[in-house]
Design an enzyme around this catalytic site. Structure first.
Site, mmCIF file in Angstrom:
data_model
loop_
_atom_site.group_PDB
_atom_site.id
_atom_site.type_symbol
_atom_site.label_atom_id
_atom_site.label_comp_id
_atom_site.label_asym_id
_atom_site.label_seq_id
_atom_site.Cartn_x
_atom_site.Cartn_y
_atom_site.Cartn_z
ATOM 1 N N HIS B 79 0.845 -1.210 0.162
ATOM 2 C CA HIS B 79 -0.018 0.117 -0.066
ATOM 3 C C HIS B 79 0.877 1.366 0.136
ATOM 4 O O HIS B 79 0.942 2.079 -0.741
ATOM 5 C CB HIS B 79 -0.804 0.081 1.322
ATOM 6 C CG HIS B 79 -1.583 1.587 1.457
ATOM 7 N ND1 HIS B 79 -2.677 1.617 0.738
ATOM 8 C CD2 HIS B 79 -1.379 2.247 2.493
ATOM 9 C CE1 HIS B 79 -3.082 2.832 1.220
ATOM 10 N NE2 HIS B 79 -2.307 3.226 2.083
ATOM 11 N N SER B 173 13.263 5.288 -14.448
ATOM 12 C CA SER B 173 12.268 6.240 -14.943
ATOM 13 C C SER B 173 12.250 7.397 -14.594
ATOM 14 O O SER B 173 12.232 8.382 -15.124
ATOM 15 C CB SER B 173 11.095 5.382 -14.575
ATOM 16 O OG SER B 173 9.862 6.268 -15.025
ATOM 17 N N SER B 174 12.178 7.529 -13.151
ATOM 18 C CA SER B 174 12.186 9.018 -12.485
ATOM 19 C C SER B 174 13.346 9.684 -12.988
ATOM 20 O O SER B 174 13.174 10.934 -13.335
ATOM 21 C CB SER B 174 11.982 8.819 -11.005
ATOM 22 O OG SER B 174 10.882 8.237 -10.739
ATOM 23 N N HIS B 306 15.120 13.567 11.193
ATOM 24 C CA HIS B 306 14.102 13.976 12.053
ATOM 25 C C HIS B 306 12.873 12.528 12.013
ATOM 26 O O HIS B 306 12.114 12.458 12.778
ATOM 27 C CB HIS B 306 13.051 15.194 11.805
ATOM 28 C CG HIS B 306 12.407 15.126 10.378
ATOM 29 N ND1 HIS B 306 12.216 16.451 9.751
ATOM 30 C CD2 HIS B 306 11.710 14.434 9.750
ATOM 31 C CE1 HIS B 306 11.370 16.034 8.435
ATOM 32 N NE2 HIS B 306 11.116 14.933 8.605
ATOM 33 N N HIS B 307 13.306 11.819 11.071
ATOM 34 C CA HIS B 307 12.597 10.380 11.072
ATOM 35 C C HIS B 307 13.223 9.522 12.081
ATOM 36 O O HIS B 307 12.939 8.257 12.314
ATOM 37 C CB HIS B 307 12.539 9.847 9.731
ATOM 38 C CG HIS B 307 11.972 10.624 8.771
ATOM 39 N ND1 HIS B 307 10.636 10.628 8.245
ATOM 40 C CD2 HIS B 307 12.402 11.872 7.824
ATOM 41 C CE1 HIS B 307 10.339 11.415 7.256
ATOM 42 N NE2 HIS B 307 11.434 12.307 7.170
ATOM 43 N N THR B 332 6.831 27.131 4.411
ATOM 44 C CA THR B 332 5.607 26.382 4.031
ATOM 45 C C THR B 332 4.104 27.217 4.570
ATOM 46 O O THR B 332 2.998 27.195 3.754
ATOM 47 C CB THR B 332 5.369 25.020 4.740
ATOM 48 O OG1 THR B 332 6.542 24.279 4.717
ATOM 49 C CG2 THR B 332 4.118 24.141 4.473
ATOM 50 N N LYS B 335 3.471 29.916 1.962
ATOM 51 C CA LYS B 335 2.579 29.391 0.870
ATOM 52 C C LYS B 335 1.062 29.268 1.372
ATOM 53 O O LYS B 335 0.362 29.669 0.595
ATOM 54 C CB LYS B 335 2.952 27.982 0.624
ATOM 55 C CG LYS B 335 4.179 28.122 -0.198
ATOM 56 C CD LYS B 335 4.592 26.604 -0.679
ATOM 57 C CE LYS B 335 5.680 26.554 -1.651
ATOM 58 N NZ LYS B 335 5.664 27.330 -3.034
ATOM 59 N N ARG B 454 2.060 1.667 14.713
ATOM 60 C CA ARG B 454 1.673 1.246 13.494
ATOM 61 C C ARG B 454 2.183 0.092 13.242
ATOM 62 O O ARG B 454 3.154 -0.435 13.627
ATOM 63 C CB ARG B 454 2.283 2.498 12.372
ATOM 64 C CG ARG B 454 3.796 2.806 12.631
ATOM 65 C CD ARG B 454 4.165 4.070 11.816
ATOM 66 N NE ARG B 454 3.957 3.859 10.322
ATOM 67 C CZ ARG B 454 4.922 4.554 9.436
ATOM 68 N NH1 ARG B 454 5.604 5.475 10.033
ATOM 69 N NH2 ARG B 454 4.636 4.221 8.290
#
Lengths: 209, 618, 376
Positions: B79, B173-174, B306-307, B332, B335, B454
């Site tokens: 997913h 591809s990217s 920060h992860h 951010t 914006k 999680r």
């Protein structure tokens, strides 16, 4: 490498293909920067695992066997010098292509290819030699990092050599006139990049202890 | 500008068939490639959505056994991987492909065959990842595949191999597409279009390409090291061999954090196009929008750990990454305020694209605020690896990216397909999506702080997670209905007449100056640009709307020929990676054959007889 | 044709309601939410909770203001297609500077307690720390008390009012130790040590879970933290220290403990522990269980001694398993029925767990259960 290369007006004034190869090179810089960082990170672990190591003598604690440092500077220095000169040679070849001087183009391009082939050959020899001396991918962190870093660089050189040989054959068949010299210029940019990467790898791996 | 015909160029005859499967396989037209990206990505999005529904069914009640643990772990991994790499990124690519050349007044991208190549590699990579289901070995170590769980010792099956190889294929591809669009934006702008007059979607997409170029090599190396560990017995991430699982985390997140900006910037760009058009006033603070985008991208390379606040990096590293993360909140926020400034004082035209754009702002604010909450390590130690994080990233990726991409779909659908999507169904889609989305993901903030970690295939009844999880599952099914409404809208619209005008929304940018859908050559004459929002300027000078443009004949305009060599080369690339995966079982002959296919494809591509890649000017 | 936006044209409609629900829930009892992170019971947890509260209230304020502005604009500026063109404003430098500075100031306000909190939580406090080793395994938790030479599993017993320092590493993959009521999480790595400290203030049984995906049974890698008063904790330690190796024939029970605490570690398969609690030697089930524990091979993976337990066993230490509230790593209630089911068919309860189905019959399971139940 299309048949016709119409002089299109581009917003930057640079041919799109040239801009593209520069962009690709920019991305590749990150690729090699990551591989080199990985190598530097694992430098710490050299002196703990099983040898052989680049600059250090290592004594096997179990058997007492002594392993010499594995790097042979003279051979690699010659290869490095030839690779550096090949960048000069390809500049001369490009000049010949741009001026329509086919003899000059073929001569210097041939010299570039020979240098590239020598370099790749030197790497193959070096890898084989290391494996015989007991340094493999799996042996220790130095082996793993060394082979991955220099192996990927060597692959890039090989692709460059194939590219240059193709250009050479085109030139032989008179399909590389001065109007199409941009094609060689793009190959040359790639070749210079591969050289510059080696200019970083050589001191980091071979010279700095 | 007069139409000039380059005398020695022939107008080539019909460039192969115009219809039929073969014309789609050999197309190098950015518009068709865009549609291919969109259709393929939407299919993978639905697949990812199905995976999510199965997850939600399993989690609807405690101690459930609807799914086995292995099935669940594969589903949540696929997913995440599908939504990020096979849905959001290629949906953005659909818009890069279709709209960038139109917005800058070009006939196509800089390298049309490379463009086709990127699409086919994406398709093959996505199929490759999903073929793993048939082996019963879908990737199962999470979308960020932490070492050393991914080592051969702890993941002996094919699952992680499929993941590594699939992602490497998609990376090709990217990267190819990024080189292409970067060059296109820099080089193919219409005369007079300086960088600071470019449409904001093109700007944000341009920044995205730079992020792709700089971030993908890092994950390529991370995956190469993992590949070497798994296939060749190295120990980069194996503690017993002197390696370090933390190396993977650093390398992955140095890619992973810029990746999330890759996922959101295109949506930022779309919203920044939609809001001005439907407020009938220009984007508030265009320069600030451009520079905040650049700043976010640049800073995005400096916050990756920060992860990793729970890994015990020490107070100095924690402090640096925490402060850097908080810093990103500033551009951010700028914006968001600029978007508010755009609609403020406007004359809001309540069509479906505006609904989704406003929904985007509302949802993204929440996602951004929860992100600021994570920026603080002592608080994050409770939040990280819980559903609080799952809530955050779904608010920014679904509430942000998907809402934004949906706004783009409704906005640009008439231009792409020549038909207007039904307004009533569009609004129904919006409300169902908004309600379903919030019902699914808002409770996750709560249940995460109540202690639900999680990536857990079930949870015990005693912890009190039951009701909220059931609510989330109901929300997910409402979301499903929302997308069914959208699909119905598409089908209904497609059956209707193709009668959309060139400029249904009173747009500001060049794509609205040509017919809907555009002719193959886009612009009969290359436009001359004199300002930002060029079409508004033109209409203003004229004193009213423009007449419906005629498609023209395209006489004297050369279009790049179709070609099948990109497909062959794409097959070669995929075959190389696939045979690498099998090589340690079947030997290396497969790799040699695959490399030969690639060289064959590339050689013919580069020396294609009579081929001219470039479109003529004027 | 003028399109009248629906009166319910509120894109944030359900959200404020849910937010209120959230606020209400956070106040709700810890009994309903035993694993909640919102009711901290230690000094460490309170540091993070305090910062989280602050950032939440700032976030709430910003949310109300900005979403409020959005809602206002949505209604106030709705237009008709035939409206005149609104003023074509391109920007306003003053406003843009203001709305860049204000968030910066708010972030600075959050940054100050954050940095303070980072250093507070990152530095182990001085003083008389109780050091406990936490070792993550796929899919259970090992706890060692070097100070007392004790080993246990899945239920971490700690005293209140005394700072505990956890020294963590993993036996296999990356895990994360997370006891929400007591502390935020700290990842657990193979090949390196991480640390977590806290001082619990109330007694109770507090659940926690592994919080880093670690394979097939990550979801069932829970544990319990049992915090008790210092006196009760000392009594527990004293009791656990009697769960040592079997004394040599003829020796006193006390002698064997001296031998153990003199530093001799016992390698290899373990003899069953002899606790000083009266073993119902007359109970035939117990004896049968004792014999089966060896015959079925349990002894190869599990130790029954809390003192001098060997390192690196695949299965959790069972010296006090009879007294644990939960089994199978902190989530399955420790009833006789569950214990027997687990013994007979662990794979049906926790598929992929490293304990195989050993072909234990129902009667054999009863006996083993009785034997293990006696190990408290």
């Amino acid at each position: 490498m299309s048949d016709h290369a119409p002089a299109l007006e581009t917003s930057t004034g640079l041919d799109s293909r040239k801009l593209a190869i520069w962009t690709f090179i920019g991305s590749e810089c990150l690729f090699f920067a990551t591989l080199i960082s990985n190598y530097l990170v694992h430098k710490q672990q050299w002196l703990t695992g099983p040898g052989p190591f680049p600059h250090e003598v290592w004594t096997d604690p179990a058997t007492g066997k002594v392993l010499e440092p594995i790097i042979e500077i003279p051979l690699v220095t010659v290869g490095t010098a030839l690779l550096l000169f090949s960048s000069l040679f390809i500049v001369l070849a490009l000049y010949g292509a741009q001026k329509g001087r086919r003899g000059m183009l073929l001569g210097w391009l041939g010299a570039t290819i020979l240098c590239g082939l020598f370099f790749v050959g030197m790497q193959v020899y070096e890898f084989t030699h290391f494996v015989h001396k007991g340094l493999t991918l799996q042996r220790n962190m130095f082996g793993a990092s060394f082979f991955v870093l220099t192996g990927f660089h060597g692959t890039h050189v090989t692709i460059g050599v194939i590219w240059l040989i193709t250009m050479f054959i085109l030139a032989l068949r008179k399909q590389l006139p001065s109007t199409r010299s941009l094609n060689l210029e793009i190959a040359a940019l790639y070749w210079h990049f591969v050289d510059v990467v080696w200019v970083v790898i050589f001191p980091v791996v071979y010279l700095i202890k | 500008m007069a139409t000039t015909v380059l005398g020695h160029e022939q107008t080539l005859p019909a460039h192969g068939a115009k219809t039929g499967l073969w014309s789609w396989i050999t197309t190098v037209d950015h518009k068709r490639i865009g549609i291919l990206y969109g259709a393929t990505a939407f299919f993978f999005f639905l697949l990812g959505g199905l995976e999510a529904l199965l997850i939600r069914i399993q989690l609807a009640k405690p101690d459930n056994n609807f799914l086995s643990p292995e099935a669940y772990n594969q589903l949540f991994t696929m997913h995440g991987t599908s939504m990020i790499f096979l849905a959001i990124m290629p949906l953005s690519a659909m818009f890069f492909n279709f709209m960038i050349p139109l917005q800058i007044g070009a006939r196509d991208v800089a390298f049309p065959r490379l463009n086709a190549f990127s699409y086919w590699v994406f398709l093959l990579g996505g199929l490759y990842l999903n073929v793993s289901w048939l082996f019963g070995a879908a990737p199962d170590a999470g979308w960020f595949g932490y070492a050393n769980l991914t080592s051969k010792q702890f993941s002996p099956g094919l699952n992680v191999d499929f993941w590594v190889i699939g992602l490497q294929i998609l990376g090709v591809s990217s990267l190819a597409a990024a080189v292409n669009f970067f060059t296109t934006v820099l080089n193919l702008r219409a005369p007079g279009m300086r960088l600071m007059w470019m449409p904001i979607f093109t700007w944000m997409s341009f920044i995205t390409q730079i992020l792709l170029l700089l971030a993908f090599p890092v994950i390529t190396v991370a995956l190469i090291l993992l590949m070497f560990d798994r296939f060749f017995g190295t120990g980069f991430y194996v503690p017993a061999a002197g390696g370090d699982p933390l190396l993977w985390q650093h390398l992955f997140w140095i890619f992973g954090h810029p990746e999330v900006y890759i996922l959101i910037l295109p949506a930022f760009g779309i919203i920044s196009e939609v809001l001005p058009v439907f407020s009938r006033k220009p984007l508030f603070g265009y320069a600030a929008m451009v520079f905040s985008g650049i700043f976010i991208a640049f800073l995005g390379f400096g916050v990756w750990s920060h992860h990793m606040f729970a890994t015990g990096m020490g107070p100095i590293a924690d402090t640096y990454f925490s402060l850097a993360t908080m810093l990103i909140a500033i551009p951010t926020g700028v914006k968001i305020f600029n978007w508010l400034g755009t609609i403020w004082g406007g004359s809001l035209q309540y069509k479906t694209p505006l609904y989704f754009a406003l929904g985007f702002i509302a949802m993204f604010i929440i996602g951004g605020l929860s992100g600021v909450m994570h920026a603080s390590p002592p608080a994050d130690l409770q939040q990280t690896d819980t559903y609080f994080i799952v809530a955050h990233f779904h608010y920014v990726m679904f509430g942000g990216s998907i809402f934004g991409l949906t706004a783009g779909a409704y906005y640009w659908w008439p231009k792409i397909f020549g038909r207007m999507l039904d307004e009533g169904l569009g609004k129904l889609h919006f409300w169902l999506m908004l309600i379903g989305f919030n019902l699914t993901f808002f409770p996750m903030h709560i249940v995460g702080l109540l202690g639900m970690p999680r990536r857990t295939y079930t949870y015990p009844a005693a912890l009190g997670f039951d009701t909220l999880n059931l609510v989330e599952t109901v929300g997910a099914f409402i979301l499903m209905v929302a997308f069914l409404v959208f699909i119905y809208n598409v089908i209904k619209t497609t059956r209707g007449p193709r009668n959309a005008p060139a400029d249904p929304w009173n747009g500001a940018t060049l794509e609205w100056s040509i017919p809907s859908p555009p002719p193959e050559w886009n612009f009969g004459q290359t436009p001359q640009v004199h300002s930002r929002d060029p079409l508004w300027e033109t209409k203003r000078a004229r004193g009213g709307p423009l007449p419906e443009p005629s498609p023209g004949t395209g006489a004297g305009i050369h279009i790049p020929n179709p070609s099948y060599w990109p497909v062959v080369s794409a097959i070669g690339v995929t075959a190389i990676f696939a045979s690498l995966m099998m090589a340690h079982k079947t030997g290396y002959w497969g790799v040699i054959v695959a490399v030969s296919i690639l060289f064959f494809g590339l050689y013919n591509w580069l020396f294609e007889k009579g081929y001219s890649e470039f479109t003529t000017e004027h | 044709m003028h399109h009248r936006p629906a009166a319910a044209r509120r894109p944030t409609g359900p959200v404020p309601l849910l937010l209120l629900l959230a606020l209400a829930l956070t106040g709700c009892g810890q009994d309903r939410y035993p694993q909640t992170a919102l009711q901290p019971l230690s000094d460490f947890a309170r540091i993070g909770d305090h910062i989280q509260d602050q950032t939440f209230y700032w976030a709430l304020g910003v949310f109300i203001l900005v979403e409020g502005a959005l809602l206002y604009a949505i209604f106030r500026f709705r237009g008709r297609p035939d409206d005149p063109e609104p003023a074509q404003i391109h920007g306003n430098t003053t406003i843009e500077i203001i709305w860049t500075l204000i968030p910066a100031l708010i972030l600075a306000a959050i940054a100050v307690p954050t940095v303070k909190g980072i250093f507070e939580t990152g530095m182990t406090p001085s003083g008389q720390l109780l050091k406990i080793e936490v070792i993550g395994h796929q899919w259970w938790w090992e706890f060692r008390y070097p100070e007392y030479n004790l080993t246990t599993a899945n239920e971490l017993h700690i005293p209140t009012g005394r700072t505990v320092e956890l020294l963590q590493h993993s036996n296999d993959v990356v895990h994360s130790f997370w006891p929400p009521r007591i502390a935020g999480k700290r990842d657990v790595f193979p090949g390196r040590q991480t640390r977590l400290w806290f001082k619990a203030d109330s007694a109770g049984l507090f659940p926690g879970q592994c919080a880093e995906f670690c394979g097939i049974q990550h979801a069932r890698m829970a544990f319990q933290v049992r915090a008790s008063s210092p006196e009760e904790f000392d009594a527990w330690v004293a009791h656990m220290r009697t769960l040592g190796p079997r004394p040599a024939a003829g020796a006193q029970a006390g002698d064997s403990l001296k031998t153990a605490s003199a530093g001799g570690t016992v390698q290899g398969p373990q003899a069953p522990a002899q606790a000083d609690t009266a073993r119902p030697a007359a109970d035939p089930e117990y004896a049968k269980g004792e014999q089966l524990f060896r015959a079925k091979g349990c002894i190869g993976c599990h130790s029954l001694q809390a003192v001098d337990a060997p390192h690196g066993l695949i299965g959790p230490n069972l010296a006090n398993v009879g007294a644990r509230e939960y089994i199978a790593a902190g989530w399955l209630k420790n009833t006789d029925e569950n214990l027997e089911h687990w013994i007979r068919e662990p794979q049906s309860l926790k598929k992929g767990v490293l304990m195989p189905n050993l072909g234990v019959t129902a009667d054999e399971a009863k006996a083993l259960r009785a034997y293990l139940r006696a190990h408290k």
